[in-house]
Design an enzyme around this catalytic site. Structure first.
Site: not given
Ligand code: PLP
Length: 395
Positions: A135, A220, A249
């Site tokens: 994700f 990520d 986050k």
């Molecule tokens: N990347 C990862 C690994 C995530 O867990 C998330 C959100 O859960 C995102 C990207 C996207 O972040 P945002 O919701 O702040 O755009």
């Protein structure tokens, strides 16, 4: 008292499946709903409230900065932004930072940076290899990077330039690499995909391959970073260094922030290539600075490691007692219980009734991502509630 949930039905876009509670107040690892009921919060704003709710350090930084300077745009130098950039660089293997407003935006920046690198150094290579079950966000490019059908199907056609392979399979990455490839992008542990932990050697194998091919490794760490796995960044536990890393986050202690970090050689943006109106503004960066400094100064990652082990020991006892628990997954305070059946949603509602907030990350798995400042007593309380809820189920 207003019926807030009716207002949501009427005025809010029908995007989010919410639990039937309206939260109005938070303190530490606790939140209270509009009827005054207290909950132990093991969701923490989706792994955001790293210091819990309304931590004095966060509140102080936010209020003091709000009285001083809130926003200027990036046309000027501002102090909190540069202080936070310095703190991040000094506590990571990366050399430069760019701030934005969310995880998805940080990943968009990473994708653009990798493409710029491809244009400059890899003969125009633009493709990024990502993994099934990953994700990476909700913008179109990050949806294209995300290896989950349910997120992609509604928006096809998606931006070109992404190839997905199985997670925890470095051979699949090798097979998918071509002269179009500019980068590999993975999470150290897949969060939204269900708290999937790869083999300890996986990231190292991917790093070696990226070095061999001269392509970039993007980690990520939006969910795994800022102490969540029991080290400031997840990569530290795997003996690898990424070329590009994204965080968000937990970095802001509750305020919206995203950070794109890169090694010097991968920092190929030039003025005009990228930008953000709000990104890195004084209010958010002062709050991020206070949060990150507290996490580092108090060695919170080490505490997270201990708490994670303590939590897992308790989960093991539950697993021995209830045969519908199939698996315990995760590290630090990013943990999940996998079940033999699709019972996560009913368990979440049962926990809610008992005063515990947890997340159904998969139909058959519960995810736990509490504030990093919880105590063993909080873990015991959560385990006690899970025991009650599971016992009822097995009767
Ligand atoms: N990347 C990862 C690994 C995530 O867990 C998330 C959100 O859960 C995102 C990207 C996207 O972040 P945002 O919701 O702040 O755009």
């Amino acid at each position: 008292m207003k019926n807030w949930q009716e207002l949501e039905q009427k005025f809010y876009m029908r995007i989010i499946k919410r639990l039937p509670v309206t939260l109005v107040r938070g303190q530490g690892a606790r939140v209270w709903d509009s009827k005054g009921k207290e909950y132990l919060d093991f969701v923490a704003g989706s792994a955001v409230n790293s210091l819990g709710h309304c931590h004095p350090v966060v509140v102080k930084a936010l209020t003091e900065q709000a009285k001083t300077l809130i926003h200027t745009s990036n046309l000027f130098y501002t102090v909190p932004q540069l202080q936070l950039a310095k703190l991040l660089v000094e506590n990571s293997c990366l050399d430069r930072v760019f701030f934005c407003n969310s995880g998805a935006e940080a990943n968009e920046g990473a994708i653009k940076l990798a493409r710029r690198y491809g244009k400059l150094h890899l003969g125009g290579a633009y493709e990024i290899i990502t993994t099934h079950g990953s994700f990476h966000g909700r913008t179109l490019a990050t949806v294209a990077a995300t290896g989950q059908d349910k997120h992609q199907q509604p928006y096809i056609p998606l931006p070109d330039g992404f190839v997905q392979v199985d997670y925890d399979d470095s051979e699949a990455i090798k097979a998918a690499t071509s002269n179009r490839t500019c980068a590999v992008m993975v999470e150290p542990i897949q969060g939204e995909g269900g708290v999937n932990v790869p083999d300890d050697k996986y990231l190292k194998q991917v790093r070696v391959w990226c070095d061999e091919k001269g392509i970039l490794l993007i980690l990520d760490e939006i969910q795994t970073g800022i102490g969540r796995l029991g080290s400031l960044f997840g990569y530290e536990q795997y003996g690898v260094e990424p070329d590009i890393l994204t965080a968000a986050k937990g970095l802001g202690g509750g305020v919206p922030i995203g950070a794109l970090l890169a090694k010097e050689r991968a920092s190929v943006f030039v003025p005009g290539d990228h930008g953000s109106t709000f990104g890195g503004n004084p209010l958010i960066c002062a709050t991020g600075m206070a949060t990150l400094k507290f996490i580092i100064d108090n060695d919170i990652p080490n505490r997270v490691k201990e708490l994670g082990k303590y939590f897992i020991t308790g989960m093991e006892k539950l697993k021995a007692k209830f045969n519908f628990i199939a698996e315990i997954r995760g590290r630090g305070l990013l943990l999940a219980l996998g079940f033999t059946d699709d019972i996560a949603e009913e368990l979440v509602l049962a926990c809610l009734k008992e005063g515990l907030l947890v997340n159904p990350v998969k139909p058959n798995a519960l995810r736990f991502m509490p504030p990093l400042i919880i105590t063993e007593k909080d873990v015991d309380e959560a385990l006690g509630i899970l025991d009650i809820v599971f016992s009822r189920r097995s009767q």
